[in-house]
Enzyme design. Structure first.
Site, PDB file in Angstrom:
ATOM      1  N   ASN A  61       0.833  -1.197   0.000  1.00  0.00           N
ATOM      2  CA  ASN A  61       0.000   0.000   0.000  1.00  0.00           C
ATOM      3  C   ASN A  61       0.868   1.247   0.000  1.00  0.00           C
ATOM      4  OD1 ASN A  61       0.569  -0.789   2.783  1.00  0.00           O
ATOM      5  ND2 ASN A  61      -0.968   0.676   3.481  1.00  0.00           N
ATOM      6  N   GLU A  63       0.252   5.256   0.617  1.00  0.00           N
ATOM      7  CA  GLU A  63      -0.675   6.309   1.034  1.00  0.00           C
ATOM      8  C   GLU A  63      -0.231   7.669   0.509  1.00  0.00           C
ATOM      9  OE1 GLU A  63      -2.191   4.188   5.154  1.00  0.00           O
ATOM     10  OE2 GLU A  63      -0.970   5.989   5.320  1.00  0.00           O
ATOM     11  N   ASN A  64      -1.133   8.629   0.607  1.00  0.00           N
ATOM     12  CA  ASN A  64      -0.866   9.983   0.158  1.00  0.00           C
ATOM     13  C   ASN A  64      -1.627  10.949   1.048  1.00  0.00           C
ATOM     14  OD1 ASN A  64      -1.297  12.466  -1.624  1.00  0.00           O
ATOM     15  ND2 ASN A  64       0.132  11.245  -2.842  1.00  0.00           N
ATOM     16  N   TYR A  67      -5.665  12.209   0.490  1.00  0.00           N
ATOM     17  CA  TYR A  67      -6.532  11.040   0.478  1.00  0.00           C
ATOM     18  C   TYR A  67      -7.698  11.311  -0.453  1.00  0.00           C
ATOM     19  CZ  TYR A  67      -9.537   7.294   2.058  1.00  0.00           C
ATOM     20  OH  TYR A  67     -10.335   6.184   2.086  1.00  0.00           O
ATOM     21  N   CYS A  72      -4.060   0.672  -2.557  1.00  0.00           N
ATOM     22  CA  CYS A  72      -3.902  -0.542  -1.756  1.00  0.00           C
ATOM     23  C   CYS A  72      -2.895  -1.492  -2.396  1.00  0.00           C
ATOM     24  CB  CYS A  72      -5.239  -1.259  -1.626  1.00  0.00           C
ATOM     25  SG  CYS A  72      -6.531  -0.308  -0.810  1.00  0.00           S
ATOM     26  N   GLU A  74      -3.035  -4.708  -2.998  1.00  0.00           N
ATOM     27  CA  GLU A  74      -3.586  -5.622  -3.990  1.00  0.00           C
ATOM     28  C   GLU A  74      -3.664  -4.955  -5.360  1.00  0.00           C
ATOM     29  OE1 GLU A  74      -4.682  -4.846  -0.932  1.00  0.00           O
ATOM     30  OE2 GLU A  74      -6.202  -6.271  -0.253  1.00  0.00           O
ATOM     31  N   CYS A 111     -10.365  -4.608   0.935  1.00  0.00           N
ATOM     32  CA  CYS A 111     -11.437  -3.611   0.887  1.00  0.00           C
ATOM     33  C   CYS A 111     -12.324  -3.868  -0.331  1.00  0.00           C
ATOM     34  CB  CYS A 111     -10.845  -2.199   0.846  1.00  0.00           C
ATOM     35  SG  CYS A 111     -10.109  -1.731  -0.736  1.00  0.00           S
ATOM     36  N   CYS A 114     -10.628  -3.209  -3.751  1.00  0.00           N
ATOM     37  CA  CYS A 114      -9.685  -4.270  -4.132  1.00  0.00           C
ATOM     38  C   CYS A 114     -10.426  -5.533  -4.549  1.00  0.00           C
ATOM     39  CB  CYS A 114      -8.716  -4.567  -2.989  1.00  0.00           C
ATOM     40  SG  CYS A 114      -7.482  -3.265  -2.800  1.00  0.00           S
TER      41      CYS A 114
END
Length: 156
Positions: A61, A63-64, A67, A72, A74, A111, A114
């Site tokens: 994953n 992140e940023n 958001y 993710c 996957e 999630c 995904c």
């Protein structure tokens, strides 16, 4: 008309009970966790995907601060496969995580986004994708097909 839905999976007490080929996939997913960039959630996820050729592709994953611009694990792995290995068939995806977002005793689950991307990959190749999900307490769920995780996915 009443219809029933049945969810099929195997549950192991520890991923080390898996066949050696799958243990290698789990090890690679744990390697991917270490490349995760998760300064906001502090929840690191790693995915490893075995292709029919035997190649293993990893994703973590990312992140940023803006958001939801992150991605993710996957999807990182699956989109890379779609771009770099478009003719390869996906055999198995393994997902692991590390962090406090989900308590250790709770089963990890991809999630919804995904799941949908995994289902699109399964539909595109017209062949089931097996899923191995390793919980933080090492319990391991093996799901024979993405459709079991998302029976009413978009486009199904």
């Amino acid at each position: 008309m009443k219809k029933d839905f049945h969810f099929s999976y195997d549950l192991l007490a520890d991923w080390k009970e898996l066949p050696v080929e799958d243990q290698v996939l789990v090890d690679r997913a744990f390697e991917a966790v270490e490349t995760a960039y998760a300064p906001y959630s502090e929840f690191k996820v790693g995915a490893s995907v075995r292709l029919d050729s035997g190649a293993i592709i990893m994703g973590s994953n990312q992140e940023n601060a803006a958001y939801p611009s992150g991605l993710c694990a996957e999807r990182v792995a699956l989109f890379h496969i779609g771009s770099a290995f478009p003719k390869e068939m996906i055999k198995t995806i393994c997902i692991v995580a590390k962090g406090n977002l989900i308590p250790n005793h709770k089963l990890l689950s991809p999630c919804g986004g995904c799941r949908q991307v995994m289902l699109e990959s399964e539909n595109r190749q017209k062949k089931k994708i097996r899923i191995i999900i390793v919980n933080q307490d090492n319990r391991t769920m093996i799901v024979p097909s993405v459709i079991d995780l998302l029976p009413f996915g978009f486009g199904s």
